[in-house]
Enzyme design. Sequence first.
Site, PDB file in Angstrom:
ATOM      1  N   SER A 150       3.894  36.139   6.146  1.00 16.71           N
ATOM      2  CA  SER A 150       2.823  35.773   7.070  1.00 16.71           C
ATOM      3  C   SER A 150       2.390  34.346   6.750  1.00 16.71           C
ATOM      4  O   SER A 150       2.285  33.968   5.581  1.00 16.71           O
ATOM      5  CB  SER A 150       1.642  36.743   6.964  1.00 16.71           C
ATOM      6  OG  SER A 150       0.756  36.533   8.036  1.00 16.71           O
ATOM      7  N   GLU A 151       2.151  33.562   7.803  1.00 15.66           N
ATOM      8  CA  GLU A 151       1.990  32.118   7.652  1.00 15.66           C
ATOM      9  C   GLU A 151       0.820  31.710   6.762  1.00 15.66           C
ATOM     10  O   GLU A 151       0.801  30.610   6.213  1.00 15.66           O
ATOM     11  CB  GLU A 151       1.809  31.474   9.033  1.00 15.66           C
ATOM     12  CG  GLU A 151       0.467  31.827   9.684  1.00 15.66           C
ATOM     13  CD  GLU A 151       0.391  31.424  11.144  1.00 15.66           C
ATOM     14  OE1 GLU A 151       1.441  31.278  11.774  1.00 15.66           O
ATOM     15  OE2 GLU A 151      -0.736  31.269  11.653  1.00 15.66           O
ATOM     16  N   ASN A 152      -0.184  32.594   6.655  1.00 17.72           N
ATOM     17  CA  ASN A 152      -1.357  32.234   5.874  1.00 17.72           C
ATOM     18  C   ASN A 152      -1.148  32.414   4.381  1.00 17.72           C
ATOM     19  O   ASN A 152      -2.110  32.406   3.617  1.00 17.72           O
ATOM     20  CB  ASN A 152      -2.589  33.003   6.360  1.00 17.72           C
ATOM     21  CG  ASN A 152      -2.375  34.498   6.398  1.00 17.72           C
ATOM     22  OD1 ASN A 152      -1.304  34.968   6.808  1.00 17.72           O
ATOM     23  ND2 ASN A 152      -3.353  35.247   5.975  1.00 17.72           N
TER      24      ASN A 152
ATOM     25  N   SER B 241       3.903  27.794   2.376  1.00 21.33           N
ATOM     26  CA  SER B 241       4.203  28.771   3.420  1.00 21.33           C
ATOM     27  C   SER B 241       4.957  28.115   4.578  1.00 21.33           C
ATOM     28  O   SER B 241       5.939  28.666   5.089  1.00 21.33           O
ATOM     29  CB  SER B 241       2.905  29.398   3.932  1.00 21.33           C
ATOM     30  OG  SER B 241       3.183  30.438   4.828  1.00 21.33           O
TER      31      SER B 241
ATOM     32  N   GLN C  29       0.109  24.030  12.977  1.00 25.90           N
ATOM     33  CA  GLN C  29      -0.499  24.370  11.688  1.00 25.90           C
ATOM     34  C   GLN C  29       0.229  23.782  10.485  1.00 25.90           C
ATOM     35  O   GLN C  29      -0.401  23.286   9.547  1.00 25.90           O
ATOM     36  CB  GLN C  29      -0.590  25.893  11.553  1.00 25.90           C
ATOM     37  CG  GLN C  29      -1.470  26.315  10.412  1.00 25.90           C
ATOM     38  CD  GLN C  29      -1.595  27.814  10.295  1.00 25.90           C
ATOM     39  OE1 GLN C  29      -1.819  28.327   9.221  1.00 25.90           O
ATOM     40  NE2 GLN C  29      -1.441  28.531  11.387  1.00 25.90           N
TER      41      GLN C  29
END
Lengths: 220, 225
Positions: free
Chosen positions: B47-49, B89, A101
Amino acid sequence: MRNVVVEDAAAAVEGIKDGDTVMMGGFGGAGLPLGVVKAVLDRGVRDLTLISNNAGSTEDDLSLWFEARIVRKIVCSYPRSAKHFAEQYRAGTVELELVPQGTLVERIRAGGAGLGGFLSPVGVGTVFADGKEKIVVDGREFILELPLHADFAFVKGHLADTLGNVTYNKTARNHCAVMATAGRTVAVEVDRVVNVGDLDPEAIVTPCIFVDRVFARSSR
Amino acid sequence: MTPLSRDALARMVALHLPEQGFVNLGIGAPTHVADYLPAGSGVILHSENGILNVGPKPAAGEEDWDLINAGKMPISLRSGGSYFDSSLSFAMMRGGHLDVAVLGAFQVSKNGDLANWTTGDNGSPPGIGGAIDLAVGAKSIWVMMDHVTKDGRSRIVERCGYPLTARGVVTRIFTNLCIIDVTEDGLAVRALLDGLAIEALRDRTEAPLRVMGDPLTIRQDGSVA
């Protein structure tokens, strides 16, 4: 004065054609421009290369594109829990390029920032390094990751002014702000269009120079 | 000797997190660790988002689907929290700014190799997400998992049989039987479930285990003494 506001989602996807590469913002449903999902389907285009974090779930989202079989290839980090994508993946009718990602978003950033790629430690010693150039910097091994570009980048914002400056809402910002730099044509679906001067300049995340089209999500 | 419950394992991990640390909890079982953070720990969850200072799940009816975690479930933002895009992030994750990442795993090898993204089963599409970025970038990589598979095979192995997420990155392993540190001299048992003999643990573990001094004792509630 510049004004990038268009009527609706159909106008926002004007010009998309078979074989195009399309970035779609969102992490799950947050940041996904749902009006664009439908409008692209209505255009009847096929053979798209889709760059997106996910491949839809079984609900009302990007899974519709897989159900309609309009995606030839997806560049994606987490295509799990995606029923229609999984069916085509098993049948071998859609190509998957699986990308970590952080590498996915940085490749998009490189595309938007005019960079020829970047050196990442992520994937070294794994299958994610296969076929990629290895470069050692200060004794540490990196792999060369190449930029991603798209014919269209479609993202979901919160507010936009008529110039095309955009704010986002909470975790719906995710990949949207970066994708908005990397499309040849960038269209933003927003909750509301406001007048120039209404947005706090400190709150603008995507400056209007990146944005070609803006439309307000219809309240259905 | 009953292996720790999932709740007790989550509690054991939570009790070890550094006070005021910046921590990412992976999707699945690690997310559950948040429920057991001691009051006043000061731990700041990422949190990655694109969110720092993740708060608890909102009350029913209060969910905001623009405010979700990496598992795509509704969360809240604590006072002092912030939102940012995915690039920033992952700069936090890849750039060594997180103190601890807690991840699930299929297998960990004796030198800290991590396999946690696919078992190579072609029936379902693989997903890598952000686990690999965390595994490479966080200062400490902790794994939490059952000690053995459903059919009794060790998940702590000489060499991972599944495709790797990253090589030599895991620093500590929490299982439902023990806590193991990954050191330059191999795997060192730090704590052992009450009533479990070290030989019994070795019987359930493919990779060699060292013991330095007396291991601490893990109680059934996940506390360690």
